[in-house]
Structure formats: C-alpha cells, structure tokens
Design an enzyme around this catalytic site. Structure first.
Site, PDB file in Angstrom:
ATOM      1  N   LYS A 260       2.815  -1.064 -11.131  1.00 19.82           N
ATOM      2  CA  LYS A 260       1.773  -0.870 -10.117  1.00 19.82           C
ATOM      3  C   LYS A 260       0.868   0.317 -10.464  1.00 19.82           C
ATOM      4  CE  LYS A 260       2.856  -4.353  -7.457  1.00 19.82           C
ATOM      5  NZ  LYS A 260       1.982  -5.513  -7.355  1.00 19.82           N
TER       6      LYS A 260
ATOM      7  N   TYR B 181       8.914  -1.524 -11.483  1.00 16.29           N
ATOM      8  CA  TYR B 181       7.937  -1.955 -10.463  1.00 16.29           C
ATOM      9  C   TYR B 181       6.867  -0.879 -10.281  1.00 16.29           C
ATOM     10  CZ  TYR B 181       6.152  -3.637  -5.940  1.00 16.29           C
ATOM     11  OH  TYR B 181       5.347  -4.080  -4.914  1.00 16.29           O
TER      12      TYR B 181
ATOM     13  N   SER C 226       4.192 -17.847  -1.094  1.00 13.08           N
ATOM     14  CA  SER C 226       5.052 -17.050  -0.221  1.00 13.08           C
ATOM     15  C   SER C 226       4.340 -15.766   0.242  1.00 13.08           C
ATOM     16  CB  SER C 226       6.308 -16.713  -1.056  1.00 13.08           C
ATOM     17  OG  SER C 226       7.037 -15.679  -0.512  1.00 13.08           O
TER      18      SER C 226
HETATM   19  N1  LIG Z   1       6.115  -7.023   0.580  1.00 15.94           N
HETATM   20  C1  LIG Z   1       5.825  -5.748   0.405  1.00 15.94           C
HETATM   21  O1  LIG Z   1       6.419  -4.859   1.023  1.00 15.94           O
HETATM   22  C2  LIG Z   1       4.754  -5.355  -0.541  1.00 15.94           C
HETATM   23  C3  LIG Z   1       4.222  -6.238  -1.454  1.00 15.94           C
HETATM   24  N2  LIG Z   1       3.281  -5.799  -2.354  1.00 15.94           N
HETATM   25  C4  LIG Z   1       2.744  -6.699  -3.374  1.00 15.94           C
HETATM   26  O2  LIG Z   1       2.235  -7.864  -2.751  1.00 15.94           O
HETATM   27  C5  LIG Z   1       2.273  -8.946  -3.667  1.00 15.94           C
HETATM   28  C6  LIG Z   1       2.872 -10.172  -2.990  1.00 15.94           C
HETATM   29  O3  LIG Z   1       4.213  -9.902  -2.671  1.00 15.94           O
HETATM   30  P1  LIG Z   1       4.974 -10.563  -1.437  1.00 15.94           P
HETATM   31  O4  LIG Z   1       4.147 -11.576  -0.778  1.00 15.94           O
HETATM   32  O5  LIG Z   1       5.524  -9.465  -0.643  1.00 15.94           O
HETATM   33  O6  LIG Z   1       6.208 -11.226  -2.211  1.00 15.94           O
HETATM   34  P2  LIG Z   1       6.782 -12.723  -2.254  1.00 15.94           P
HETATM   35  O7  LIG Z   1       8.028 -12.655  -3.070  1.00 15.94           O
HETATM   36  O8  LIG Z   1       6.860 -13.260  -0.896  1.00 15.94           O
HETATM   37  O9  LIG Z   1       5.650 -13.509  -3.077  1.00 15.94           O
HETATM   38  C7  LIG Z   1       5.479 -13.303  -4.430  1.00 15.94           C
HETATM   39  C8  LIG Z   1       4.607 -14.383  -5.016  1.00 15.94           C
HETATM   40  O10 LIG Z   1       4.418 -14.125  -6.405  1.00 15.94           O
HETATM   41  C9  LIG Z   1       4.651 -15.317  -7.130  1.00 15.94           C
HETATM   42  N3  LIG Z   1       5.177 -15.038  -8.457  1.00 15.94           N
HETATM   43  C10 LIG Z   1       6.236 -14.280  -8.783  1.00 15.94           C
HETATM   44  N4  LIG Z   1       6.444 -14.298 -10.103  1.00 15.94           N
HETATM   45  C11 LIG Z   1       5.497 -15.099 -10.622  1.00 15.94           C
HETATM   46  C12 LIG Z   1       5.182 -15.534 -11.941  1.00 15.94           C
HETATM   47  N5  LIG Z   1       5.897 -15.141 -13.009  1.00 15.94           N
HETATM   48  N6  LIG Z   1       4.136 -16.359 -12.117  1.00 15.94           N
HETATM   49  C13 LIG Z   1       3.406 -16.771 -11.062  1.00 15.94           C
HETATM   50  N7  LIG Z   1       3.641 -16.404  -9.794  1.00 15.94           N
HETATM   51  C14 LIG Z   1       4.682 -15.591  -9.579  1.00 15.94           C
HETATM   52  C15 LIG Z   1       5.675 -16.059  -6.292  1.00 15.94           C
HETATM   53  O11 LIG Z   1       5.536 -17.430  -6.582  1.00 15.94           O
HETATM   54  P3  LIG Z   1       6.741 -18.372  -7.038  1.00 15.94           P
HETATM   55  O12 LIG Z   1       6.837 -19.396  -5.975  1.00 15.94           O
HETATM   56  O13 LIG Z   1       6.281 -18.906  -8.308  1.00 15.94           O
HETATM   57  O14 LIG Z   1       7.974 -17.513  -7.169  1.00 15.94           O
HETATM   58  C16 LIG Z   1       5.231 -15.745  -4.890  1.00 15.94           C
HETATM   59  O15 LIG Z   1       4.251 -16.657  -4.471  1.00 15.94           O
HETATM   60  C17 LIG Z   1       3.084  -8.455  -4.879  1.00 15.94           C
HETATM   61  O16 LIG Z   1       2.206  -8.111  -5.916  1.00 15.94           O
HETATM   62  C18 LIG Z   1       3.774  -7.214  -4.350  1.00 15.94           C
HETATM   63  O17 LIG Z   1       4.066  -6.309  -5.365  1.00 15.94           O
HETATM   64  C19 LIG Z   1       2.814  -4.522  -2.325  1.00 15.94           C
HETATM   65  C20 LIG Z   1       3.300  -3.641  -1.424  1.00 15.94           C
HETATM   66  C21 LIG Z   1       4.274  -3.968  -0.462  1.00 15.94           C
HETATM   67  C1  LIG Z   2       7.470  16.121  -0.956  1.00 16.24           C
HETATM   68  C2  LIG Z   2       7.770  14.804  -1.427  1.00 16.24           C
HETATM   69  C3  LIG Z   2       6.906  13.777  -0.791  1.00 16.24           C
HETATM   70  C4  LIG Z   2       7.393  12.428  -1.135  1.00 16.24           C
HETATM   71  C5  LIG Z   2       6.666  11.381  -0.350  1.00 16.24           C
HETATM   72  C6  LIG Z   2       7.187  10.045  -0.703  1.00 16.24           C
HETATM   73  C7  LIG Z   2       6.665   8.976   0.178  1.00 16.24           C
HETATM   74  C8  LIG Z   2       7.253   7.686  -0.230  1.00 16.24           C
HETATM   75  C9  LIG Z   2       6.699   6.550   0.516  1.00 16.24           C
HETATM   76  C10 LIG Z   2       7.352   5.286   0.059  1.00 16.24           C
HETATM   77  C11 LIG Z   2       6.579   4.105   0.482  1.00 16.24           C
HETATM   78  C12 LIG Z   2       7.019   2.895  -0.266  1.00 16.24           C
HETATM   79  C13 LIG Z   2       6.097   1.766  -0.051  1.00 16.24           C
HETATM   80  C14 LIG Z   2       6.474   0.663  -0.962  1.00 16.24           C
HETATM   81  C15 LIG Z   2       5.542  -0.465  -0.906  1.00 16.24           C
HETATM   82  C16 LIG Z   2       6.051  -1.591  -1.747  1.00 16.24           C
HETATM   83  O1  LIG Z   2       5.619  -1.882  -2.836  1.00 16.24           O
HETATM   84  O2  LIG Z   2       7.044  -2.279  -1.195  1.00 16.24           O
HETATM   85  C17 LIG Z   2       7.637  -3.354  -1.885  1.00 16.24           C
HETATM   86  C18 LIG Z   2       8.725  -2.889  -2.712  1.00 16.24           C
HETATM   87  O3  LIG Z   2       8.923  -1.726  -2.913  1.00 16.24           O
HETATM   88  C19 LIG Z   2       9.604  -3.886  -3.303  1.00 16.24           C
HETATM   89  O4  LIG Z   2      10.587  -4.199  -2.431  1.00 16.24           O
HETATM   90  P1  LIG Z   2      12.056  -3.631  -2.651  1.00 16.24           P
HETATM   91  O5  LIG Z   2      12.678  -3.839  -1.304  1.00 16.24           O
HETATM   92  O6  LIG Z   2      12.669  -4.479  -3.724  1.00 16.24           O
HETATM   93  O7  LIG Z   2      11.959  -2.208  -3.026  1.00 16.24           O
END
Ligand SMILES: NC(=O)C1=CN([C@@H]2O[C@H](COP(=O)(O)OP(=O)(O)OC[C@H]3O[C@@H](n4cnc5c(N)ncnc54)[C@H](OP(=O)(O)O)[C@@H]3O)[C@@H](O)[C@H]2O)C=CC1
Ligand SMILES: CCCCCCCCCCCCCCCC(=O)OCC(=O)COP(=O)(O)O
Length: 291
Positions: free
Chosen positions: A211, A207, A62
């Site tokens: 990270k 989370y 995904s």
């Molecule tokens: N989307 C965003 O805004 C952001 C995403 N990220 C990071 O990017 C990465 C990918 O996320 P994203 O593509 O958005 O999310 P998705 O939910 O679309 O994909 C997540 C993937 O992780 C796999 N996964 C979850 N849990 C497990 C597990 N226990 N074992 C094996 N595989 C697992 C899922 O596979 P399965 O089919 O097994 O569930 C899936 O393929 C993550 O690390 C996320 O934290 C970072 C910043 C921003």
């Molecule tokens: C003076 C104070 C300054 C504070 C600055 C704060 C700036 C905050 C920026 C926030 C950016 C967030 C990016 C998050 C990226 C990321 O991991 O996205 C995925 C998720 O967070 C998970 O998704 P969910 O929708 O479940 O939160």
C-alpha cells in the site's frame, strides 16, 4: 457628568449593536444557503460526471468493489466488472438488473475475469475491457488481498504474491489503459490504498509495503498525468468490515480464514514500529517552535 464626545460614542455603539443584531440572522441564513447551494451543485456535478461514464471496477465480486458496483450502476454508469470469480460477477449483474432504479437510465454491465497476479492475463484483459465500450472514463483499482504474519516466518514468495496482487497488477492494468485515456485527454484513475499506505503496522509487512508502494506510484502518476487532464485519486480507508481479513494469506501462503481481535502485543508493537515517526514529529515540532 457624561461628555458630549462620550455620548456620541455611546450612540455609535448602540447603532452598531442594533445593526449587528438585525444583520446576524440574515448573514447566518445567507451562509447556510450558499453552503447548501454549493453542496447541491457539487452533488449535481458528481451525478452528471458518473451518468453514462464507462467505469471499470476491479475486485467487484466482494466488499468495497461490490458496493461501488451497486452505487455506480444506480447512478447510470456503464460498468465493466472485474474479478477472478465469473459466477460471483454474474450473480452481481443479475442482482443489479433486478434492482429498481427509476431516476436514471441504467446499463447492463460487462464482465471481465482475470487474475491481477498474472502479468500475462492483464494484457489480454485490457483489450477485452477496451472492447466493451471502446474507451474508459474511470478505472477503480480496488482489488486486493491482505496478509498476516511475522516477517521472520514469511517466505519471499508470499511477499511477492501480495505485491503482485496489490501493486504490480494495478500498476500494469493502469499502464495498459493509460494510452487510450491520454489519446482522449480524459480519464480518472482511482487507487484504493489504505491507512496502511501511510502508516505501517506490525505483522502486516507485505500488505503495508504494497500500500505504501501504491501511494507512491499513484502520487507520481498524478503529477505526470496533469498535462493530459487525467485525474488520479488515492483513497486511504480505515477498517471496513468485509471479507478482506478472511481472505488474508499467512506467512506460509495459506489462507488465514479468521478474524483475530486486536491484541495488546499488537498495540505494543505498533507503538514500537512508529517510535521513529513519533520521535521525528516531536523533533520537527521542537525545531519549528525554535525557529
Ligand atoms: N476492508 C478494509 O478494512 C479495507 C480495505 N482496503 C482495500 O480495499 C480493497 C478492497 O478490499 P475489500 O473489499 O475489503 O476486500 P474483499 O476481500 O471483500 O474483496 C477483495 C476483492 O479483490 C479481488 N481480488 C483479490 N485477489 C485478486 C486477484 N489476484 N486478481 C483479481 N482480483 C482479486 C477479490 O476477487 P476474487 O473474487 O477474485 O477473490 C475481491 O473481489 C483492497 O484493495 C483493500 O486493500 C483498504 C483499507 C481498509
Ligand atoms: C505514536 C505512535 C502513533 C501510532 C499511530 C498508529 C495508528 C494506527 C492506525 C491503524 C489503522 C489501520 C487501518 C487499516 C486499514 C486497512 O487496510 O484495513 C485492512 C487491513 O488491514 C487488512 O485486514 P486484516 O484484518 O487482515 O489486517
């Protein structure tokens, strides 16, 4: 009356003006040319680096992982696609096989299914991964889950589940694959972290913590692996529209299953959570100016 010296200086200025006016365009074009050449060489190097490279992608079912699979497949990489859902990975391999890539020779991807939150499964998965092509060039630790909840309501089991998937799983997989990379003195380990690996966000404690830990671990690894010529990259994306929010777990461990808009309360709490960071920046700036 203009003196001879002044006239000489004026002449000098005119000559300089003339040279500047005719030199500026070639100089500008020269710079643009050199920059374009640099970019082209960088692109060609990147393509050569990926072509035929063995690339492992976790979380390929995904979002980001799936997209990485498409891009790396089209660039001619030898892929090992990992996830928990075999059916989704098989569907992806069918989609890749059907995609028309004419530029480079492509390779049929392998599939390895395992749960990153299960330490026992990682050992078996590592040997399966290594059996696919015999070695690994690039490991992309992409898989992850999100979490939404207030700290006060969240059980430690939920904290542990997020840490197992986002931190301990990738760390265990990386450690298991390192010896084979060290032996070849070659490899690239990528960790998909997040901006939340640098800035914590309210109601995302588990989370954000996972990270931050990822950032710290892979920064250490980079320094330790330099001697073996193994590269380590941490990528910190902002929000990307994927299934991550839908799949987030909540304070009681149940699936979130929705996408909540950013509330004013969230923004207010965000400011509070970063008050200390903000203040320390101001103090540092003040001290810097004083010194
Ligand atoms: N989307 C965003 O805004 C952001 C995403 N990220 C990071 O990017 C990465 C990918 O996320 P994203 O593509 O958005 O999310 P998705 O939910 O679309 O994909 C997540 C993937 O992780 C796999 N996964 C979850 N849990 C497990 C597990 N226990 N074992 C094996 N595989 C697992 C899922 O596979 P399965 O089919 O097994 O569930 C899936 O393929 C993550 O690390 C996320 O934290 C970072 C910043 C921003
Ligand atoms: C003076 C104070 C300054 C504070 C600055 C704060 C700036 C905050 C920026 C926030 C950016 C967030 C990016 C998050 C990226 C990321 O991991 O996205 C995925 C998720 O967070 C998970 O998704 P969910 O929708 O479940 O939160």
């Amino acid at each position: 009356m203009v003196s001879a010296a002044t006239r000489k200086n004026l002449l000098k200025v005119r000559v300089m003006d003339f040279i500047t006016s005719i030199a500026i365009l070639p100089l500008l074009f020269g710079c643009v040319g050199i920059f374009s050449l640099f970019k082209l060489l960088q692109y060609m190097r990147m393509k050569a680096y990926i072509r035929n490279a063995v690339v492992i992608i976790t979380g390929a079912t995904s979002g980001l992982g799936r997209e990485c699979a498409r891009v790396f497949f089209a660039a001619g990489a030898k892929l090992v696609l990992c996830g928990r859902n075999r059916e989704a990975l098989e569907e992806l391999t069918r989609e890749l096989a059907a995609s028309r890539v004419t530029e480079v020779q492509t390779h049929k991807p392998y599939i390895v299914t395992f749960d990153l939150a299960d330490p026992g499964a990682i050992v078996a998965a590592t040997s399966e991964i290594l059996q696919c092509f015999g070695y690994v060039d690039v490991l992309i630790n992409n898989a992850g889950i999100s979490y939404r909840g207030a700290i006060i309501d969240t059980s430690t089991d939920v904290d542990k589940r997020v840490m197992e998937t986002n931190y301990f799983g990738p760390v265990a997989l990386t450690k298991a694959l390192l010896p084979s990379m060290i032996k070849r003195r070659h490899g690239h380990i990528v960790a998909i972290s997040s901006i939340q690996g640098k800035i914590s966000i309210p109601f995302r404690s588990a989370y954000s913590a996972s990270k931050h830990a990822t950032q710290a671990f892979f920064d250490c690894l980079r320094a330790e692996m330099e001697q073996y010529e193994i590269e380590v990259t941490v990528i910190s994306p902002g929000y990307i529209h994927t299934n991550l929010s839908l799949n987030a777990i909540t304070a009681d461990g149940s699936k979130y299953g929705g996408e909540a808009p950013v509330s004013l309360l969230f923004c207010e709490k965000l400011l509070v959570s970063h008050r200390e960071t903000f203040c320390s920046y101001l103090i540092n700036l003040y001290l810097f100016i004083q010194i």
